[in-house]
Design an enzyme around this catalytic site. Structure first.
Site, short mmCIF file in Angstrom:
data_model
loop_
_atom_site.label_atom_id
_atom_site.label_comp_id
_atom_site.label_asym_id
_atom_site.label_seq_id
_atom_site.Cartn_x
_atom_site.Cartn_y
_atom_site.Cartn_z
CG HIS A 2 -4.19 40.51 2.15
ND1 HIS A 2 -4.61 41.20 1.05
CD2 HIS A 2 -2.86 40.30 1.97
CE1 HIS A 2 -3.59 41.40 0.23
NE2 HIS A 2 -2.51 40.86 0.75
CG ASP A 32 -7.63 42.46 2.37
OD1 ASP A 32 -6.81 43.30 2.78
OD2 ASP A 32 -7.39 41.62 1.48
C1 XUL Z 1 1.60 43.51 -3.14
C2 XUL Z 1 0.76 42.43 -3.67
C3 XUL Z 1 -0.11 41.74 -2.67
C4 XUL Z 1 -0.24 40.28 -2.89
C5 XUL Z 1 -0.99 39.55 -1.81
O1 XUL Z 1 2.38 44.13 -4.09
O2 XUL Z 1 0.76 42.15 -4.84
O3 XUL Z 1 -1.35 42.35 -2.67
O4 XUL Z 1 -0.86 40.01 -4.11
O5 XUL Z 1 -0.46 39.76 -0.56
#
Ligand code: XUL
Ligand code: CO
Length: 438
Positions: free
Chosen positions: A101, A104
């Site tokens: 993300h 992150d």
């Molecule tokens: C949350 C989840 C996230 C997604 C990406 O449950 O799985 O980490 O994979 O936003």
């Protein structure tokens, strides 16, 4: 390579009798299974958030993980250090992909402009590490759920300013994903859902969610981003009801808004079980609709019932997941991203390696078993036989959509039902077990 985890050497394949806990017993990257190298089937990915950013925090307690970067106080220095650590970990584990993300990899600043500048700086470091190692970006995404501004959602926030902010964030995240040659881009509906219908305009929220996705498609065309867009279904958590509830709901939503040609699904095992489905069910629904894209590999704990994101060790699930993936012709742009985190009590560095080794070996074994089951056509033969009444006679007329209720009634008046056969579930489950036992 940085030498941050010097106590651990590169993890090698040592075969099933290996007594070395820091070795692979089943994951042998170059071994050919069903005509392709294991590493090309499995396309393992490291989740940046759980592996580098997360610290073992839960709602009852703070960070527990003991990490080499714990003493770094400067936020940008820390972010850079983590990039080096991430690539060293992936090199040592032989994980060829990663996923992140925006938030992150670089810390948010006071203004969006400065936040974006910080992102660019860290992306420079990531780009150099990717070049050095050949490690690739499976997908990027945007965290539009942690900051308090997203408390009521992002695309589905009742406040238009929040929609605009989320759009700006997604725009930037798409740009950096493109810059890093990301093979995909994920939309997981962070807080896109509701807590109470008493204060929620569901129709407007769904329309806005679709608008955000359409805007992302338009922008992808504009900047020439060719990666695959994915939606990652999840039924609840953080909101009571998430709009992207499960594969079936998401496919229906995408079709309603004419977006189904632009998206595939990123199926997460733990989200499947939260929705009351098996992992295989979600993969099957995605597959038969031509929308199986990528996988977030992990597992939940059925006794807990929340998103525990554990490293996957359930061989039964891994076999059946690989069965669906192979029947779909294997991953194209997707892969197996370990959206998995260590238990709070597994706070040592070695635990990171044990976690990934367990997941990678489980899926490697799952791949081998699934390939054998498909090669032997064990279930296909049984299923084809079970539905064979649609191959001729009245069944063929039904399948060819040649008859209506009147003809079917005329047939039923003349023929008592006499051809029902056993589903043989227990026999099939025993066969499956025998393939797993080897
Ligand atoms: C949350 C989840 C996230 C997604 C990406 O449950 O799985 O980490 O994979 O936003
Ligand atoms: Co996920």
């Amino acid at each position: 390579m940085a030498d941050i985890f010097s106590a651990v050497k590169k993890i090698e394949f040592k075969g099933k009798d290996s007594k070395d806990p820091l070795s692979f017993r089943y994951y042998n990257p170059d071994e050919v299974v069903a005509g392709k190298k294991m590493k090309d089937h499995l396309r393992f990915g490291m989740s940046y958030w759980h592996t580098l950013t997360g610290g073992g925090v839960d709602v009852f307690g703070s960070k527990t993980y003991d990490r080499p970067w714990d003493k770094i106080t400067d936020e940008m220095e820390l972010a850079e250090f983590r990039v080096k650590a991430a690539f060293e970990l992936m090199e040592k584990l032989g994980v060829p992909y990663f996923c992140f993300h925006d938030r992150d990899i670089a810390p948010e600043a006071d203004t969006l402009e400065e936040t974006n500048r910080r992102l660019d700086k860290i992306v420079d470091v990531i780009e150099a590490e990717m070049k050095r190692t050949g490690i690739k970006l499976l997908w990027g995404t945007s965290n539009c759920f942690s900051n308090p501004r997203f408390m009521h959602g992002a695309a589905t926030s009742p406040h238009a300013e929040v929609f605009a902010y989320a759009a700006a964030q997604i725009k930037k995240a798409m740009e950096i994903t493109k810059r890093l040659n990301g093979e995909g881009y994920v939309f997981w509906g962070g807080r896109e859902g509701y807590e109470s219908l008493l204060n929620t305009d569901v129709k407007m929220e769904l329309d806005n969610l679709a608008s955000m996705l359409q805007l992302a498609c338009d922008y992808a065309d504009e900047i020439g981003f060719k990666g695959q867009f994915y939606i990652e279904p999840k039924p609840k958590e953080p909101t009571k009801h998430q709009y992207d509830f499960d594969a079936g709901t998401v496919i229906g939503f995408l079709k309603t808004y004419n977006l189904d040609k632009k998206f595939k699904l990123n199926i997460e095992a733990n989200h499947a079980t939260l929705a009351g489905h098996t992992f295989q069910h979600e993969l099957r629904i995605a597959r038969v609709n031509g929308m199986l894209g990528s996988v977030d590999a992990n597992q939940g704990d059925l006794l807990l019932g929340w998103d525990t994101d554990q490293f996957p060790t359930n061989i039964y699930d891994a076999v059946l997941a690989m069965y669906e993936i192979l029947l779909d012709g294997g991953f194209k742009t997707g892969g197996l991203n370990f959206d998995s985190k260590l238990r709070r009590g597994s706070f040592d560095i070695e635990d990171i390696f044990y976690g990934y080794i367990s997941g990678m070996d489980t899926f490697a074994y799952g791949l081998k078993v699934a390939a054998k089951i498909i090669e032997d056509k064990v279930f296909e033969k049984f299923v084809a036989d079970r539905y064979s009444s649609y191959k001729n006679g009245i069944g063929k007329d039904i399948a060819d959509k040649k008859i209506g209720f009147k003809e079917l009634e005329a047939y039923a008046l003349k023929h008592e039902v006499s051809t029902i056969t056993s589903g043989r579930q227990e026999m099939l489950e025993t066969i499956l077990n025998n393939y797993i036992f080897g």
